[in-house]
Design an enzyme around this catalytic site. Structure first.
Site, short mmCIF file in Angstrom:
data_model
loop_
_atom_site.label_atom_id
_atom_site.label_comp_id
_atom_site.label_asym_id
_atom_site.label_seq_id
_atom_site.Cartn_x
_atom_site.Cartn_y
_atom_site.Cartn_z
N ASN A 1 41.98 37.06 42.23
CA ASN A 1 42.64 37.73 41.11
C ASN A 1 44.09 38.04 41.50
OD1 ASN A 1 43.66 39.98 39.60
ND2 ASN A 1 41.60 40.31 38.81
N HIS B 1 47.75 41.75 40.78
CA HIS B 1 48.64 42.70 41.46
C HIS B 1 49.95 42.08 41.92
CE1 HIS B 1 45.94 45.80 40.65
NE2 HIS B 1 44.94 45.24 41.33
N ARG C 1 45.38 42.69 29.97
CA ARG C 1 45.01 43.99 29.39
C ARG C 1 45.71 44.23 28.07
NH1 ARG C 1 42.82 48.39 31.97
NH2 ARG C 1 41.86 47.93 33.98
N ARG D 1 49.85 45.83 31.27
CA ARG D 1 50.49 46.55 32.37
C ARG D 1 50.86 45.62 33.53
NH1 ARG D 1 45.52 50.23 34.53
NH2 ARG D 1 45.46 50.76 32.32
N GLU E 1 39.87 37.53 32.38
CA GLU E 1 39.15 38.79 32.14
C GLU E 1 39.80 39.45 30.93
OE1 GLU E 1 39.48 41.31 35.51
OE2 GLU E 1 38.39 39.95 36.82
N GLU F 1 28.86 39.20 35.95
CA GLU F 1 29.53 39.57 37.19
C GLU F 1 29.06 40.97 37.54
OE1 GLU F 1 33.81 39.01 37.47
OE2 GLU F 1 33.94 40.58 38.99
N1 PXP Z 1 36.21 41.54 38.76
C1 PXP Z 1 36.58 42.24 37.67
C2 PXP Z 1 35.81 42.04 36.41
C3 PXP Z 1 37.67 43.14 37.71
O1 PXP Z 1 38.01 43.84 36.62
C4 PXP Z 1 38.36 43.28 38.93
C5 PXP Z 1 39.53 44.23 39.00
O2 PXP Z 1 40.60 43.71 38.30
C6 PXP Z 1 37.96 42.49 40.04
C7 PXP Z 1 36.86 41.66 39.93
C8 PXP Z 1 38.69 42.52 41.33
O3 PXP Z 1 38.62 43.75 41.93
P1 PXP Z 1 39.52 44.06 43.17
O4 PXP Z 1 40.96 43.96 42.73
O5 PXP Z 1 39.13 45.45 43.55
O6 PXP Z 1 39.21 43.04 44.22
#
Ligand code: PXP
Length: 379
Positions: free
Chosen positions: A147, A150, A185, A189, A210, A291
């Site tokens: 992901n 960030h 989102r 953000r 997502e 998930e």
């Molecule tokens: N899976 C889902 C559905 C999420 O919403 C997130 C957070 O964005 C993650 C996985 C990944 O989580 P993390 O950033 O804590 O690894």
């Protein structure tokens, strides 16, 4: 089902692959309710075991100890040293040879014995061949999807153009990840619409979007067509996705969202807590995947509660898998707590963001992904 793998070896050795293989094999053999203990050890240790139990003071590659107790299948001891020698001689990988030996040991536990004569040997060989074929029908190890939200969080902090999550996604793929995940989102953000559109064009592995099950998001998804959508709950004030989606309570709207996405040819996963009724509800929506929210496991305050959360995830992953759902897992997973989950064979994909992007500040994103891949793939 309980497969326990103990490594008693002078060097560090990851048992992830063997544990996943053993769990799958028990499943294939309809022996999921049985307990199997595996010891991965050295030539010297297996020599001692041979001497003690069979009066033969030399190392062998594998030994099986069947159990008479109901519910217990038995123990398999494998020499990593022997497997390595045999792998090199037979031009195969150590991992493959260990799995061959595991299958050989398992077929012994099932009552076959090649030493009883050529007919027995032939039958045993045939069974091993069948199990190998069925085991490798799907990739043994879980996928790792990264992901990159960030990276966008840092960009948005200054409202400029860098760092670009799209560039990050390219490097993540080059490092060997199996897919890219972004969360678009409602409040934008971090990830922006432009990011998702560009990612759709450049991602060569798999793009997971997502999103909340809103009209706006369903519209965007049906236009951009990610490889899969993961439906998540969304609250404006939360720092991150704080819990799973209440599919049970929102049955109608989620089922409708799944249908609209399916109509657009997009497979759907639903992010839920490891709870039986939520899993059943998710299966009833027609989604092909769940998930499991691993947040409670990741944030457990002490070892006992972490163990309980782990066992719950194992049980719920099995339950979902038995319902025919693909099982993914994610949230709060890092370099310390992912290894244990990576050995759970019912989990076929991990979605990890924050810990990998955090580490990449210090070691670079390519290295951070490779370090996580080593944990998930067990090498
Ligand atoms: N899976 C889902 C559905 C999420 O919403 C997130 C957070 O964005 C993650 C996985 C990944 O989580 P993390 O950033 O804590 O690894």
């Amino acid at each position: 089902m309980a497969v326990s793998v103990i490594v008693d070896y002078p060097e560090a050795f990851s048992a992830t692959c063997i544990k996943r293989a053993a769990e799958r094999l028990l499943r294939i053999c309809d022996l999921s309710s049985k307990e199997l203990n595996i010891l991965l050890t050295s030539n010297e240790k297996i020599r001692q075991i041979n001497e003690k139990w069979f009066n033969r003071p030399w190392p062998t590659n594998v030994i099986s100890f069947p159990m008479d107790e109901p519910g217990e299948l038995g123990d398999i001891v494998i020499s990593i040293d022997k497997a390595r020698e045999e792998a090199e001689a037979g031009l195969t990988s150590l991992r493959n040879r260990l799995i061959e030996l595991l299958i050989h040991g398992l077929v012994h536990l099932l009552g076959e014995d090649h030493e009883l004569g050529p007919e027995h040997a032939k039958r045993m060989e045939q069974k091993e061949f069948e199990l190998r074929k069925r085991l490798f029908r799907r990739d043994l190890m879980a996928d790792l999807c990264i992901n990159v939200d960030h990276v966008a969080t840092i960009r948005q902090a200054r409202g400029g153009v860098e760092p670009d999550p799209v560039v990050a996604a390219g490097i993540v793929e080059l490092a060997g990840a199996d897919g890219i995940v972004v969360h678009l989102r409602e409040d934008r953000r971090h990830i922006q619409d432009r990011d998702v559109r560009l990612l759709r064009q450049i991602v060569q592995t798999r793009l997971t979007l997502e999103m909340a099950a809103t009209d706006e998001m369903i519209g965007i998804a049906t236009e951009i067509k990610p490889d899969i959508v993961t439906l998540v709950p969304e609250k404006r004030q939360e720092l991150t996705t704080e819990g799973g989606l209440d599919v049970k309570g929102l049955k109608q709207s989620i089922t409708e969202a799944v249908k609209r996405l399916h109509d657009a040819g997009i497979p759907v996963s639903i992010f839920i807590d490891p709870e039986r009724d939520q899993i059943e509800a998710a299966a009833r929506t027609g989604a092909e995947c769940i998930e499991i929210h691993t947040g409670r496991y990741a944030d457990a305050p002490d070892e006992d509660s972490r163990d309980r959360e782990f066992e719950l995830i194992v049980e719920m992953a099995r339950f979902a898998s038995d319902l025919g759902l693909r099982v993914h897992a994610g949230h709060g997973l890092n370099y310390q707590n992912t290894g244990r989950l990576a050995a759970v064979s019912d989990i076929v994909e991990f979605s990890i963001g924050h810990s990998v992007i955090s580490r990449s500040v210090f070691v670079g994103i390519e290295q951070a992904v490779k370090d996580m891949l080593a944990i998930v793939k067990g090498h």
